[in-house]
Design a protein around this motif. Structure first.
Motif, mmCIF file in Angstrom:
data_model
loop_
_atom_site.group_PDB
_atom_site.id
_atom_site.type_symbol
_atom_site.label_atom_id
_atom_site.label_comp_id
_atom_site.label_asym_id
_atom_site.label_seq_id
_atom_site.Cartn_x
_atom_site.Cartn_y
_atom_site.Cartn_z
ATOM 1 N N GLU A 21 0.809 -1.214 0.000
ATOM 2 C CA GLU A 21 0.000 0.000 0.000
ATOM 3 C C GLU A 21 0.846 1.269 0.000
ATOM 4 O O GLU A 21 0.553 2.230 -0.732
ATOM 5 C CB GLU A 21 -0.933 -0.007 1.215
ATOM 6 C CG GLU A 21 -2.071 0.970 1.104
ATOM 7 C CD GLU A 21 -3.082 0.783 2.214
ATOM 8 O OE1 GLU A 21 -3.478 1.808 2.783
ATOM 9 O OE2 GLU A 21 -3.454 -0.364 2.507
ATOM 10 N N ASP A 22 1.919 1.290 0.799
ATOM 11 C CA ASP A 22 2.752 2.491 0.851
ATOM 12 C C ASP A 22 3.461 2.761 -0.474
ATOM 13 O O ASP A 22 3.599 3.901 -0.904
ATOM 14 C CB ASP A 22 3.766 2.406 1.998
ATOM 15 C CG ASP A 22 4.712 1.220 1.871
ATOM 16 O OD1 ASP A 22 4.313 0.186 1.280
ATOM 17 O OD2 ASP A 22 5.850 1.325 2.364
ATOM 18 N N LEU A 24 2.333 1.890 -3.486
ATOM 19 C CA LEU A 24 1.304 2.357 -4.406
ATOM 20 C C LEU A 24 0.953 3.815 -4.130
ATOM 21 O O LEU A 24 0.847 4.618 -5.060
ATOM 22 C CB LEU A 24 0.056 1.472 -4.297
ATOM 23 C CG LEU A 24 -1.080 1.774 -5.249
ATOM 24 C CD1 LEU A 24 -0.632 1.672 -6.694
ATOM 25 C CD2 LEU A 24 -2.240 0.823 -4.983
ATOM 26 N N SER A 25 0.815 4.183 -2.863
ATOM 27 C CA SER A 25 0.494 5.567 -2.492
ATOM 28 C C SER A 25 1.583 6.532 -2.948
ATOM 29 O O SER A 25 1.298 7.601 -3.493
ATOM 30 C CB SER A 25 0.295 5.691 -0.987
ATOM 31 O OG SER A 25 -0.795 4.934 -0.570
ATOM 32 N N GLU A 26 2.834 6.157 -2.733
ATOM 33 C CA GLU A 26 3.931 7.026 -3.135
ATOM 34 C C GLU A 26 3.996 7.168 -4.652
ATOM 35 O O GLU A 26 4.228 8.262 -5.176
ATOM 36 C CB GLU A 26 5.257 6.504 -2.591
ATOM 37 C CG GLU A 26 6.398 7.465 -2.816
ATOM 38 C CD GLU A 26 7.661 7.071 -2.073
ATOM 39 O OE1 GLU A 26 8.658 7.790 -2.249
ATOM 40 O OE2 GLU A 26 7.657 6.080 -1.328
ATOM 41 N N LYS A 28 1.510 6.934 -6.756
ATOM 42 C CA LYS A 28 0.400 7.798 -7.168
ATOM 43 C C LYS A 28 0.701 9.256 -6.848
ATOM 44 O O LYS A 28 0.409 10.154 -7.640
ATOM 45 C CB LYS A 28 -0.899 7.357 -6.508
ATOM 46 C CG LYS A 28 -1.473 6.102 -7.120
ATOM 47 C CD LYS A 28 -2.803 5.743 -6.505
ATOM 48 C CE LYS A 28 -3.394 4.509 -7.183
ATOM 49 N NZ LYS A 28 -4.732 4.196 -6.685
ATOM 50 N N ALA A 29 1.295 9.528 -5.688
ATOM 51 C CA ALA A 29 1.632 10.896 -5.304
ATOM 52 C C ALA A 29 2.647 11.502 -6.267
ATOM 53 O O ALA A 29 2.638 12.705 -6.511
ATOM 54 C CB ALA A 29 2.179 10.922 -3.879
ATOM 55 N N HIS A 31 2.753 10.727 -9.396
ATOM 56 C CA HIS A 31 2.124 10.637 -10.725
ATOM 57 C C HIS A 31 2.835 9.632 -11.634
ATOM 58 O O HIS A 31 3.024 9.879 -12.819
ATOM 59 C CB HIS A 31 2.064 12.014 -11.404
ATOM 60 C CG HIS A 31 1.373 13.040 -10.574
ATOM 61 N ND1 HIS A 31 0.009 13.026 -10.364
ATOM 62 C CD2 HIS A 31 1.848 14.110 -9.881
ATOM 63 C CE1 HIS A 31 -0.314 14.045 -9.587
ATOM 64 N NE2 HIS A 31 0.783 14.717 -9.267
#
Length: 82
Positions: A21-22, A24-26, A28-29, A31
């Motif tokens: 999850e971390d 994927l979040s990074e 996405k942040a 781009h």
């Protein structure tokens, strides 16, 4: 970097990939296109594995060639301009 030769217009097929999850979040942040990044990573893994297999399959011939050069020198060395 090693690459895999394949047509850019190759058909695509959807697949599921599980990522931390971390991570994927990074991504996405920042781009980062996850599909493109995953494709590049898989292509690199394929190229690396093909290279490793080729080296393993041809190790005997490579060692034989190296032994020949050590014993007799480079073929046609007298014609080298450098």
């Amino acid at each position: 970097m090693l690459t895999v030769n394949r047509p850019r217009s190759a058909p695509r097929r959807a697949t599921n990939v599980s990522l931390p999850e971390d991570l994927l979040s990074e991504a996405k942040a920042l781009h980062i296109n996850i599909s493109q990044a995953a494709e590049a990573g898989v292509a690199q893994a394929i190229a690396r594995t093909r290279s490793e297999r080729w080296l393993a399959e041809n190790q005997e011939a490579i060692e034989s060639s190296n032994a020949f050069v050590e014993k007799y020198g480079l073929p046609l060395a007298k014609y080298r301009m450098f």
